[in-house]
Structures are given as C-alpha cells and as structure tokens.
Design an enzyme around this catalytic site. Structure first.
Site, PDB file in Angstrom:
ATOM      1  N   ARG A  66       0.837  -1.208   0.000  1.00  0.00           N
ATOM      2  CA  ARG A  66       0.000   0.000   0.000  1.00  0.00           C
ATOM      3  C   ARG A  66       0.869   1.254   0.000  1.00  0.00           C
ATOM      4  O   ARG A  66       0.586   2.223  -0.703  1.00  0.00           O
ATOM      5  CB  ARG A  66      -0.910  -0.002   1.235  1.00  0.00           C
ATOM      6  CG  ARG A  66      -1.825   1.224   1.361  1.00  0.00           C
ATOM      7  CD  ARG A  66      -2.869   1.224   0.264  1.00  0.00           C
ATOM      8  NE  ARG A  66      -3.689   2.420   0.266  1.00  0.00           N
ATOM      9  CZ  ARG A  66      -5.029   2.392   0.391  1.00  0.00           C
ATOM     10  NH1 ARG A  66      -5.655   1.251   0.520  1.00  0.00           N
ATOM     11  NH2 ARG A  66      -5.730   3.518   0.361  1.00  0.00           N
ATOM     12  N   ASN A 108     -12.957  16.270  -1.814  1.00  0.00           N
ATOM     13  CA  ASN A 108     -13.643  15.009  -2.088  1.00  0.00           C
ATOM     14  C   ASN A 108     -15.136  15.253  -2.081  1.00  0.00           C
ATOM     15  O   ASN A 108     -15.632  16.143  -1.384  1.00  0.00           O
ATOM     16  CB  ASN A 108     -13.285  13.986  -1.001  1.00  0.00           C
ATOM     17  CG  ASN A 108     -13.946  12.629  -1.244  1.00  0.00           C
ATOM     18  OD1 ASN A 108     -14.143  12.231  -2.384  1.00  0.00           O
ATOM     19  ND2 ASN A 108     -14.300  11.945  -0.175  1.00  0.00           N
ATOM     20  N   THR A 109     -15.855  14.489  -2.865  1.00  0.00           N
ATOM     21  CA  THR A 109     -17.306  14.567  -2.843  1.00  0.00           C
ATOM     22  C   THR A 109     -17.853  13.270  -2.273  1.00  0.00           C
ATOM     23  O   THR A 109     -17.330  12.186  -2.527  1.00  0.00           O
ATOM     24  CB  THR A 109     -17.885  14.826  -4.255  1.00  0.00           C
ATOM     25  OG1 THR A 109     -19.302  14.909  -4.154  1.00  0.00           O
ATOM     26  CG2 THR A 109     -17.494  13.753  -5.258  1.00  0.00           C
ATOM     27  N   SER A 137     -22.033  16.016   0.055  1.00  0.00           N
ATOM     28  CA  SER A 137     -21.115  16.917   0.761  1.00  0.00           C
ATOM     29  C   SER A 137     -19.817  17.020  -0.032  1.00  0.00           C
ATOM     30  O   SER A 137     -19.317  15.993  -0.525  1.00  0.00           O
ATOM     31  CB  SER A 137     -20.774  16.368   2.160  1.00  0.00           C
ATOM     32  OG  SER A 137     -21.938  16.125   2.917  1.00  0.00           O
ATOM     33  N   ASP A 142      -8.663  15.277   4.635  1.00  0.00           N
ATOM     34  CA  ASP A 142      -7.599  15.229   5.652  1.00  0.00           C
ATOM     35  C   ASP A 142      -7.265  13.758   5.879  1.00  0.00           C
ATOM     36  O   ASP A 142      -7.671  12.892   5.108  1.00  0.00           O
ATOM     37  CB  ASP A 142      -8.031  15.963   6.939  1.00  0.00           C
ATOM     38  CG  ASP A 142      -9.212  15.286   7.631  1.00  0.00           C
ATOM     39  OD1 ASP A 142      -9.782  15.897   8.540  1.00  0.00           O
ATOM     40  OD2 ASP A 142      -9.567  14.141   7.245  1.00  0.00           O
ATOM     41  N   ALA A 143      -6.582  13.473   6.957  1.00  0.00           N
ATOM     42  CA  ALA A 143      -6.072  12.103   7.138  1.00  0.00           C
ATOM     43  C   ALA A 143      -7.164  11.134   7.585  1.00  0.00           C
ATOM     44  O   ALA A 143      -6.963   9.925   7.617  1.00  0.00           O
ATOM     45  CB  ALA A 143      -4.937  12.106   8.162  1.00  0.00           C
ATOM     46  N   GLY A 144      -8.356  11.682   7.889  1.00  0.00           N
ATOM     47  CA  GLY A 144      -9.427  10.793   8.362  1.00  0.00           C
ATOM     48  C   GLY A 144     -10.295  10.280   7.227  1.00  0.00           C
ATOM     49  O   GLY A 144     -10.025  10.523   6.050  1.00  0.00           O
ATOM     50  N   ASP A 146     -13.482  10.861   5.504  1.00  0.00           N
ATOM     51  CA  ASP A 146     -14.565  11.840   5.288  1.00  0.00           C
ATOM     52  C   ASP A 146     -14.714  12.786   6.478  1.00  0.00           C
ATOM     53  O   ASP A 146     -15.825  13.189   6.840  1.00  0.00           O
ATOM     54  CB  ASP A 146     -15.893  11.105   5.011  1.00  0.00           C
ATOM     55  CG  ASP A 146     -15.822  10.271   3.732  1.00  0.00           C
ATOM     56  OD1 ASP A 146     -16.396   9.166   3.713  1.00  0.00           O
ATOM     57  OD2 ASP A 146     -15.176  10.730   2.774  1.00  0.00           O
TER      58      ASP A 146
HETATM   59  C1  GRF Z   1     -20.410   9.703  -6.279  1.00  0.00           C
HETATM   60  O1  GRF Z   1     -21.735   9.816  -5.780  1.00  0.00           O
HETATM   61  C2  GRF Z   1     -19.409   9.920  -5.169  1.00  0.00           C
HETATM   62  O2  GRF Z   1     -19.847  10.835  -4.184  1.00  0.00           O
HETATM   63  C3  GRF Z   1     -19.336   8.540  -4.572  1.00  0.00           C
HETATM   64  O3  GRF Z   1     -19.409   7.645  -5.657  1.00  0.00           O
HETATM   65  C4  GRF Z   1     -20.099   8.289  -6.729  1.00  0.00           C
HETATM   66  C5  GRF Z   1     -19.168   8.272  -7.907  1.00  0.00           C
HETATM   67  O4  GRF Z   1     -19.919   8.510  -9.029  1.00  0.00           O
HETATM   68  N1  GRF Z   1     -18.114   8.365  -3.830  1.00  0.00           N
HETATM   69  P1  GRF Z   1     -19.184   8.844 -10.433  1.00  0.00           P
HETATM   70  O5  GRF Z   1     -18.043   7.857 -10.589  1.00  0.00           O
HETATM   71  O6  GRF Z   1     -18.694  10.256 -10.355  1.00  0.00           O
HETATM   72  O7  GRF Z   1     -20.283   8.655 -11.444  1.00  0.00           O
END
Ligand code: GRF
Length: 190
Positions: A66, A108-109, A137, A142-144, A146
């Site tokens: 890793r 990140n989303t 969201s 960060d290191a955690g 989400d």
């Molecule tokens: C998104 O909803 C993201 O928040 C989640 O996985 C999905 C990825 O979708 N982690 P895509 O690959 O952008 O279509």
C-alpha cells in the site's frame, strides 16, 4: 486568463468527472482538468479520453504494498502539476504521501450529509437508517475518513420507494453541480 490546473481522481463511472469536463468547456471557466488518474480501468476514463486529457491508471496490485502504491499515486498526481486535486468517486483513502504533497488542496465529494454516514456506503447506510433527508457533501480531504472541513452541502429527500440506486442517482444529480461550483470557486480564488 490562466486557468487553475486541476487533477481528478476516479474509480467508477465518472459522472462527476464528466460534469467537471463539461463546465471546463465554458470560456470563462477558471479551471482546467489537466489529467485524470484512476486506481483501476474505470469506465469513467472514457470521459477523459474523449476530451483528449492525459490519463493514468495506478493499480494497487501493480505495487509491492500500500505504501508503494501511495507513493506511485502521489508521483502520478505530481507529474500533472495540479494546484487542486479532486477526488470524484475515488474509492480509496489517500495516504500520507499525497497529503504531504497536496494537503489543503485536495477535495472530495461524498453522497451523504457528513458527518452522517461517512465511508464507502453512505447512500446504503442512510437508506438503511431510515433518514428522510440525505444529500451530498464536498469536503477538504484530511487524514481521516470523510472528516475534513465541509465546503458545501446539498440535500435530497429520501422517498419511500427509494432503492440505493434510485437514491444515489438523485443524489448525483445535485452532487455534480455542487462539486463543479466548489471547484470553480476554489480555482477562481487562486
Ligand atoms: C459519487 O456519488 C461519489 O460521491 C461517490 O461515488 C459516486 C461516484 O460517481 N463516492 P461517479 O463515478 O462520479 O459517477
């Protein structure tokens, strides 16, 4: 206008990446996607290929462990010389090397209203818990897991008839413009 260079990391279908690429076609867009990196041969890479954007696949299985993968991923991102790194459906935790190199510039989303339902199954967990509202969201990484600073959120109703897929599709529909808006704002501010 010099556009802020953005690297995007994906693992899946890349609908968030596609939204970022569509917005980048506007002449006034303050960012440019300079490369896409995936941890597998993700179907979403097609969006980058179609736009003539460099791609690289950094597979965990191609590295001794890793830590070696973390270093290889960081090297691949560094080669793109981004000012912002966007995890758009990237399903691995980024390690110390990437945080050391780009900390404070990685977002990140996540398909839930953090801090509720962090981790890899935010949509499934929200549905299982029986919440009536969930959403998306965008956070600083960060290191955690989400746990980073929340930059933006948007809510969606959970319907009685929802499955994980129908709910996730409805979340994605609001998540994509949310992510594009955050990246535009961060890029314009640099
Ligand atoms: C998104 O909803 C993201 O928040 C989640 O996985 C999905 C990825 O979708 N982690 P895509 O690959 O952008 O279509």
């Amino acid at each position: 206008m010099t556009r802020t260079p953005v690297a995007v990391l994906i693992s899946g279908t890349g609908s968030n990446l596609a939204a970022l690429l569509r917005a980048a076609q506007e002449p006034t867009c303050p960012y440019a996607v300079v490369g896409v990196i995936a941890d597998r041969e993700a179907s979403g890479l097609e969006h980058a290929r179609g736009a003539g954007i460099p791609i690289e696949v950094v597979r965990l299985a191609d590295h001794a462990d890793r830590a070696a993968w973390d270093r290889a991923l960081t090297a691949a991102v560094t080669r793109l010389e981004p000012e912002l790194v966007v995890l758009a459906g990237f399903m691995k935790l980024v390690g110390p090397p990437l945080l050391a190199a780009f900390g404070g510039r990685i977002i990140n989303t996540h398909p839930a209203l953090l801090p509720a339902f962090p981790g890899a199954h935010g949509v499934r967990d929200a549905l299982a818990h029986g919440v009536k509202i969930t959403g998306a969201s965008v956070i600083e990484v960060d290191a955690g897991v989400d746990t980073g600073r929340i930059l933006a959120q948007t809510a969606v109703d959970v319907l009685e008839t929802d499955t994980e897929d129908t709910l996730h599709e409805r979340i994605k529909a609001v998540e994509q413009p949310l992510l594009v808006d955050v990246v535009r704002r961060l890029a314009a501010a640099r």
